[in-house]
Design a protein around this motif. Structure first.
Motif, short mmCIF file in Angstrom:
data_model
loop_
_atom_site.label_atom_id
_atom_site.label_comp_id
_atom_site.label_asym_id
_atom_site.label_seq_id
_atom_site.Cartn_x
_atom_site.Cartn_y
_atom_site.Cartn_z
N GLY A 1 19.36 51.11 38.31
CA GLY A 1 18.32 50.35 37.30
C GLY A 1 18.31 48.85 37.67
O GLY A 1 18.09 48.20 36.75
N ASN A 2 18.89 48.31 38.89
CA ASN A 2 19.10 46.97 38.96
C ASN A 2 18.22 46.69 40.32
O ASN A 2 18.27 47.56 41.15
CB ASN A 2 20.29 46.76 39.35
N SER A 3 17.58 45.62 40.43
CA SER A 3 16.96 44.83 41.71
C SER A 3 17.73 44.06 42.05
O SER A 3 17.50 42.94 42.09
CB SER A 3 15.53 44.42 41.09
N GLY A 4 18.61 44.64 43.02
CA GLY A 4 19.66 43.74 43.78
C GLY A 4 19.42 43.62 45.23
O GLY A 4 18.10 43.82 45.62
N TRP A 5 19.98 43.25 46.00
CA TRP A 5 20.04 43.01 47.42
C TRP A 5 19.71 44.27 48.04
O TRP A 5 18.91 44.36 49.07
CB TRP A 5 21.15 42.05 48.06
N ILE A 6 20.53 44.98 47.88
CA ILE A 6 20.48 46.51 48.76
C ILE A 6 19.11 46.94 48.38
O ILE A 6 18.35 47.49 49.16
CB ILE A 6 21.71 47.37 48.20
N SER A 7 18.61 47.19 47.20
CA SER A 7 17.57 47.77 46.99
C SER A 7 16.21 46.77 47.40
O SER A 7 15.22 47.47 47.88
CB SER A 7 17.32 47.69 45.46
N SER A 8 16.43 45.56 47.21
CA SER A 8 15.32 44.65 47.86
C SER A 8 15.23 44.78 49.37
O SER A 8 14.11 44.78 49.92
CB SER A 8 15.48 43.46 47.33
N ILE A 9 16.38 44.84 50.20
CA ILE A 9 16.41 44.75 51.40
C ILE A 9 15.66 46.04 52.00
O ILE A 9 14.97 46.09 53.08
CB ILE A 9 17.63 44.55 52.04
N SER A 10 15.95 47.24 51.43
CA SER A 10 15.52 48.46 51.65
C SER A 10 13.91 48.62 51.49
O SER A 10 13.18 49.47 52.19
CB SER A 10 16.14 49.77 50.75
N MET A 11 13.40 47.60 50.93
CA MET A 11 11.79 47.98 50.74
C MET A 11 11.10 46.83 51.63
O MET A 11 9.93 46.81 51.80
CB MET A 11 11.49 47.43 49.40
N ILE A 12 11.78 46.08 52.70
CA ILE A 12 11.25 44.98 53.51
C ILE A 12 10.26 45.87 54.41
O ILE A 12 9.05 45.29 54.76
CB ILE A 12 12.30 44.47 54.10
N GLY A 13 10.73 47.22 54.89
CA GLY A 13 9.87 48.00 56.07
C GLY A 13 8.74 48.60 55.20
O GLY A 13 7.78 49.08 55.86
N LYS A 14 8.72 48.67 53.96
CA LYS A 14 7.61 49.37 53.14
C LYS A 14 6.73 48.78 52.56
O LYS A 14 5.72 49.00 52.71
CB LYS A 14 8.51 50.62 52.24
N ASN A 15 6.99 47.84 51.71
CA ASN A 15 6.15 47.10 51.30
C ASN A 15 6.76 45.50 50.84
O ASN A 15 7.82 45.40 50.29
CB ASN A 15 6.11 47.64 49.54
N ILE A 16 6.29 44.68 51.62
CA ILE A 16 6.83 43.32 51.75
C ILE A 16 6.75 42.68 50.31
O ILE A 16 7.68 41.71 49.90
CB ILE A 16 6.30 42.53 52.87
N ALA A 17 5.62 42.85 49.90
CA ALA A 17 5.49 42.16 48.67
C ALA A 17 6.60 42.62 47.38
O ALA A 17 7.13 41.61 46.64
CB ALA A 17 3.72 42.06 47.94
N VAL A 18 6.74 43.90 47.37
CA VAL A 18 7.67 44.31 46.32
C VAL A 18 8.97 43.90 46.58
O VAL A 18 10.05 43.38 45.79
CB VAL A 18 7.37 45.91 46.32
N ALA A 19 9.19 43.85 48.12
CA ALA A 19 10.41 43.23 48.58
C ALA A 19 10.86 41.92 48.13
O ALA A 19 11.82 41.49 47.59
CB ALA A 19 10.52 43.61 49.94
N VAL A 20 9.76 41.11 48.20
CA VAL A 20 9.91 39.66 47.96
C VAL A 20 10.15 39.62 46.36
O VAL A 20 11.27 38.67 45.99
CB VAL A 20 8.54 38.74 48.38
N VAL A 21 9.58 40.21 45.47
CA VAL A 21 9.73 40.11 44.10
C VAL A 21 11.14 40.76 43.76
O VAL A 21 11.99 39.87 42.90
CB VAL A 21 8.81 41.01 43.49
N MET A 22 11.58 41.75 44.39
CA MET A 22 12.79 41.98 44.28
C MET A 22 14.08 41.18 44.57
O MET A 22 15.05 41.12 43.96
CB MET A 22 13.17 43.56 44.62
N MET A 23 13.82 40.71 45.74
CA MET A 23 14.73 39.53 46.10
C MET A 23 14.63 38.39 45.22
O MET A 23 15.79 37.84 45.07
CB MET A 23 14.23 39.16 47.67
#
Length: 342
Positions: A252-274
């Protein structure tokens, strides 16, 4: 007889005494020197380089003489203007008095509200936090005033702890939005969205009660027990910040591991999570810095573990809830002992 030839009664010969040769020469020299003297010539003016023509001087004198003399008269206010100014001054003073009277009425109303709300303890202060409107059914639960209750030496650090709690709450809210975006990008991470909502509604009030209010009371009353309770709870809060910053999936946390894992799938969501991961990182860094600052203030207050134990024992023994519970337990035990005896 020649002496008798002159007629003593005849008109004498006109003799001009100024026709003497010496007098004539003296007067002729004086007239020549006066005729040659020019008061406006360069030698007569000394070191003055320029001369003023007689015609120009005469023209300037005639021009100044032709202009009428102007007398500077002082401007005096008319009686009507003076009365208007006095009336405006009176109106301003009246408005100021009315404003002060309204302020006094407001303070008096607050004192009356405190007396009515507190009943048996009219000197107690009315709670003012959270600041809720009067028509709201839920009333404020705490009283908070940095200027009144916190000493000046600790006021700044206490306000910073309050700002950290506000930043903590804002980060948890942004974490809900980031996990929502995470869930929309991949439906498998719905558990993160649900847990983020739980963390927001749980950790926001718990952080306020468990580590902010203790440090506020510690600075307010120089309480050793409040300091130790704050250090114990806030140490776990720093650990939670680090876990949230890391961002373990399905926690339930938008941390670095979760955000980096989304870079290749959805860059916009990855930026928000970062961005939210950066907020968690700032929370962790500020928490460590403020923890050290509070500890330095704690060492200057003279607090100790023995004082904390003494305050805890005194607080427990003087607590009415504890006294009533202890009295009830003792009464029940005594009644049970007497009922068992034949």
């Amino acid at each position: 007889m020649s002496g008798f030839d002159n007629n003593p009664f005849a008109n004498p010969v006109d003799v001009n005494p100024f026709q003497d040769d010496s007098v004539t020469r003296a007067t002729s020299r004086t007239n020549e020197s006066l005729a040659e003297y020019n008061p406006f010539s360069a030698p007569a003016m000394g070191n003055v380089d320029t001369t003023i023509p007689i015609s120009a001087a005469t023209a300037a004198a005639s021009a100044s003489a032709s202009q009428p003399a102007v007398l500077q008269t002082s401007v005096e206010q008319t009686p009507k203007a003076s009365a208007a100014a006095a009336q405006a001054d009176l109106i301003r003073q009246q408005e100021e008095l009315e404003r002060k009277a309204a302020e006094l009425d407001r303070k008096e109303q607050e004192l009356q509200n405190r007396s009515v709300s507190r009943g048996s303890n009219p000197g107690a202060k009315e709670n003012n936090w959270p600041p809720l409107p009067r028509f709201f059914p839920v009333k404020p639960c705490f009283y908070q005033d940095f200027e009144e209750e916190i000493p000046e030496d600790y006021r700044r650090i206490c306000k910073r702890m309050y700002y950290l709690w506000m930043f903590h709450s804002a980060t948890l809210f942004l974490n809900v939005l980031a996990c929502l975006a995470y869930f929309t990008a991949n439906s498998e991470y719905g558990v993160d969205f649900g847990l983020s909502i739980l963390w927001f509604f749980l950790f926001t009030p718990v952080a306020f009660i468990c580590w902010y209010r203790p440090v506020y009371r510690a600075f307010k009353s120089d309480s050793s027990f409040s300091f130790f309770f704050f250090f114990f709870v806030f140490f776990f809060q720093v650990a939670v910040y680090i876990i949230q910053c890391v961002g373990i999936p399905r926690w339930g946390n938008s941390g670095w591991i979760s955000s980096i894992s989304m870079i290749g799938k959805n860059i916009a969501v990855a930026v928000v999570m970062m961005v939210v991961a950066g907020f968690f990182t700032v929370n962790a860094v500020l928490a460590v810095i403020l923890l050290k600052m509070v500890h330095s203030k704690y060492r200057n207050t003279g607090a100790s573990f023995s004082k904390a134990q003494q305050e805890f024992s005194q607080g427990v023994l003087t607590n009415r809830t504890f006294q009533s519970a202890a009295t009830t337990a003792a009464t029940s035990a005594a009644q049970g002992a007497f009922s068992n005896n034949p």
